[in-house]
Design an enzyme around this catalytic site. Structure first.
Site: not given
Ligand SMILES: CC(C)(COP(=O)(O)OP(=O)(O)OC[C@H]1O[C@@H](n2cnc3c(N)ncnc32)[C@H](O)[C@@H]1OP(=O)(O)O)[C@@H](O)C(=O)NCCC(=O)NCCS
Length: 132
Positions: A88, A93, A100
């Site tokens: 979910e 977000n 995803y």
């Molecule tokens: C969501 C989360 C787990 C992603 O982890 P991450 O290590 O930042 O993600 P990645 O670096 O592997 O990102 C891969 C791709 O996803 C997309 N992406 C990830 N975060 C993004 C953001 N904030 N905005 C836009 N695109 C994003 C991009 O396409 C990215 O590729 P790029 O950096 O080359 O553009 C992390 O940002 C996080 O912990 N966020 C806060 C908590 C959260 O929202 N958890 C998910 C709840 S459902």
């Protein structure tokens, strides 16, 4: 808990993590040395997997770590016999949704008022990834 509290308006409690560990859910952390960078909690049962938590500490976001943890979670789910991975996400977000979608998840439903929010409740988008 420090990471969790730093990134969510409604973070998991210590009890949520303890319950997940006690229930035997697949819980993994990503560390660099002594530093905790991120983690996930995955529940696998009856041929389905559910990603309950995926989180990366803010200074370490957008370095590919979240994608790596997601690949790891999908791999564990597949090994334990799941054919689909569900999760979910809040409609607000956008960052997580981008991750995803890029990973191959598709929207399969909406749970109305699923999440607590600063002003009332927020829906959850339900996403799924087939695990061939
Ligand atoms: C969501 C989360 C787990 C992603 O982890 P991450 O290590 O930042 O993600 P990645 O670096 O592997 O990102 C891969 C791709 O996803 C997309 N992406 C990830 N975060 C993004 C953001 N904030 N905005 C836009 N695109 C994003 C991009 O396409 C990215 O590729 P790029 O950096 O080359 O553009 C992390 O940002 C996080 O912990 N966020 C806060 C908590 C959260 O929202 N958890 C998910 C709840 S459902």
């Amino acid at each position: 808990m420090a990471i969790e509290r730093g990134i969510y308006t409604h973070p998991w409690t210590r009890g949520n993590f303890a319950d997940s560990l006690r229930a035997g859910y697949e819980c993994r952390v990503l560390r660099r040395g002594a530093e905790l960078l991120g983690y996930f909690v995955l529940m696998v049962a009856a041929g389905e997997a559910h990603l309950l938590n995926l989180s990366m500490s803010p200074p370490h976001q957008r370095h590919g770590h979240g994608s790596m943890l997601l690949r790891e979670a999908a791999g564990i789910a597949r090994k334990l016999g799941a054919r689909s991975l569900f999760l979910e996400v809040r409609p607000s977000n956008r960052g997580a949704q981008a991750l995803y979608t890029r990973f191959g998840f598709r929207k399969v439903g909406v749970r109305r008022g699923y999440y607590p929010a600063p002003t009332g409740r927020e829906d959850a988008l339900v996403l799924t990834l087939p695990l061939p």
